[in-house]
Design an enzyme around this catalytic site. Sequence first.
Site, PDB file in Angstrom:
ATOM      1  N   GLU A 185      -4.265   8.042  -2.510  1.00  0.00           N
ATOM      2  CA  GLU A 185      -3.228   8.900  -3.121  1.00  0.00           C
ATOM      3  C   GLU A 185      -2.173   9.320  -2.092  1.00  0.00           C
ATOM      4  O   GLU A 185      -1.623  10.418  -2.133  1.00  0.00           O
ATOM      5  CB  GLU A 185      -3.912  10.106  -3.767  1.00  0.00           C
ATOM      6  CG  GLU A 185      -3.411  10.643  -5.086  1.00  0.00           C
ATOM      7  CD  GLU A 185      -2.634   9.727  -5.984  1.00  0.00           C
ATOM      8  OE1 GLU A 185      -3.009   8.544  -6.139  1.00  0.00           O
ATOM      9  OE2 GLU A 185      -1.632  10.190  -6.535  1.00  0.00           O
TER      10      GLU A 185
ATOM     11  N   GLY B 218       0.848  -1.188   0.000  1.00  0.00           N
ATOM     12  CA  GLY B 218       0.000   0.000   0.000  1.00  0.00           C
ATOM     13  C   GLY B 218       0.877   1.229   0.000  1.00  0.00           C
ATOM     14  O   GLY B 218       1.370   1.655  -1.049  1.00  0.00           O
TER      15      GLY B 218
ATOM     16  N   GLN C  69     -22.421  32.667  19.486  1.00  0.00           N
ATOM     17  CA  GLN C  69     -20.974  32.696  19.236  1.00  0.00           C
ATOM     18  C   GLN C  69     -20.298  31.357  19.579  1.00  0.00           C
ATOM     19  O   GLN C  69     -19.361  30.931  18.915  1.00  0.00           O
ATOM     20  CB  GLN C  69     -20.372  33.815  20.092  1.00  0.00           C
ATOM     21  CG  GLN C  69     -19.087  34.352  19.582  1.00  0.00           C
ATOM     22  CD  GLN C  69     -18.424  35.219  20.633  1.00  0.00           C
ATOM     23  OE1 GLN C  69     -18.491  34.949  21.837  1.00  0.00           O
ATOM     24  NE2 GLN C  69     -17.790  36.286  20.181  1.00  0.00           N
TER      25      GLN C  69
END
Length: 555
Positions: free
Chosen positions: A367, A132, A281
Amino acid sequence: MLTAKTLKLSLKSLREFAKKSLPDEILIELDARDECPMEIVRHMCSPDKLGIQLLFVPEEFGGMGGGSFDVYCICEEMARIDLGVATAVLATFLGSDPIRVGGTPEQKKLWLTRIAEEGALFAYGATEPEAGSDLGALRTTAERVSENGNVVGYRITGNKQWISNGGVADAYTILANTPSGPSWFIVEKGAKGFAHDEPEDKHGIRLSNTAALALDNVYVDADRLVGGVEGQGLNQAQAVFGYTRLMVAAFGLGAGWAALDRAIPYSTKRIQAGSPLSEKQGYTHKLIVPHVTRLEAARAYIEETAARIDAGEGSLNTEGAIAKYMATEAGNLAADASIQALGGYGYTHEYMVEKMKRDVRITTIYEGTSEIMEMTISRDRWQLHLKTHGQHYHEEARKSEALHARNPNVGADLAGLAFHALAEVLERARLARLTRHQHILLRLGELIAYAESAGSLARRAALLAENKLHEKGNRRFDAAALAALSRIFAREAALKVAADGQRWIIGAGDAEIAEFETRLELSAIYRGQLGLISDMDSVADVLYGRAAKGAKLAA
Ligand SMILES: Cc1cc2nc3c(=O)[nH]c(=O)nc-3n(C[C@H](O)[C@H](O)[C@H](O)COP(=O)(O)OP(=O)(O)OC[C@H]3O[C@@H](n4cnc5c(N)ncnc54)[C@H](O)[C@@H]3O)c2cc1C
């Protein structure tokens, strides 16, 4: 490269197509059925229909010759639609990349033209059950077949794992060991001895077909060896990493933003304790603003790297790794926070953020995993540190300080503090030989990525303020808002570099740090946090279109 107008039109038709063909109900259904919508993928890749593949193929082979910046914009848009479909479409470009960078003129003409003119789908077959992250452990073999002393073909045997488009592609690039080392081969579907497994039952990107491949003595003619010379496979794979990692970076960016773009409008309508969540907030500054900030820092790095690749600076593998690392990690966190932002509704299929979170999860794995990115970044920049006798990041700091002198609003002073602290941490690690600990090496990779992204976002904010941003650059935020985002991120990066850096140095056993501590300028970094809450308030105002306060920010 595409003109800005063509790119804009392409993005528009992509959006319109997705709106019509892939509304939420369809996406939810396909995700539940674990189905790759082949008709849609083919439509997107057909030259006489949407023709997305034309954007990527060079003009000489019948495409439109999009550059890296174009690819980033398209990939971000695709990821906003669906990351599974995006993977299916983009696997063709990954799959044909070895040919694009390493193919003979005849191979390029044949295969790239087939992609442009016939909409041929490709798959990229590198990973194996035992290989891999470490592709060097490759076991698939390609044995020469000779006639009269000449090599006329190869017989390929082995197994490939997790191949996107594995069960649906028309052609495959397969990495296999020849007697002279790893090499890419082009194998067409239906070749004798070539089979694929059932699609994997995956956590996310369920609209993308991922399948294992089995090659049992598959014969290919010698002209299917990419480039015609054995042993070039790993170099050819390396040559496109900057570009392909930029694609996945854009996936992380697009998917992260897609989730936030569900959470933001939701929070304006959801009333709790008498007012909308968007006015609280503690909600916006935890679940929305930090994620927008990190995604925009990643965008700055992606845009800068794409523009540099387009300007011919080479494949920029390390920069591609930083872009991928920052964008995909930020995308994951943003999608996770979006589930939290929708509360119980976020945890159901109907509201989509749950699917987006599952989908974006792949971007830190394929990737090149985040850990491999950390290693790539760290190793490369470590060499720079050594080569410049520890001056590389001090020099970057001086550039940021010069930018601050010209444009005091964009957080470049804080980015400068991050760079100085980074140079000190790297030097301390060198003196105490701490990179012998792999964990330290990888953590340095993270700190480098943060500091460089802070520098990049400050430059981007300055360019926007000076009206010099790349003509295709994203303009969601105006100059004042981008400057506020840059200040927020630079504060985070500087503090992270200095505090985490100190932590890892001491943690690795180097406790004599009184002088080192002073050099980190931690107190200046803490003082630099002044204004953080008001900048976060301003960004929240801009995100929620609260014009009055937003106008104050611009003033
Ligand atoms: C949905 C999907 C689609 C994919 N599509 C394709 C495709 O089209 N083509 C293709 O070729 N491949 C494809 N892949 C494979 C993908 O690129 C690999 O899964 C990935 O590179 C990781 O390899 P691995 O799964 O073997 O994990 P491993 O390499 O075994 O890694 C497992 C974990 O260990 C960590 N690790 C590994 N090595 C080190 C090290 N040296 N130091 C520290 N930590 C380490 C990793 O970061 C990870 O966290 C796909 C995978 C998936 C899941």
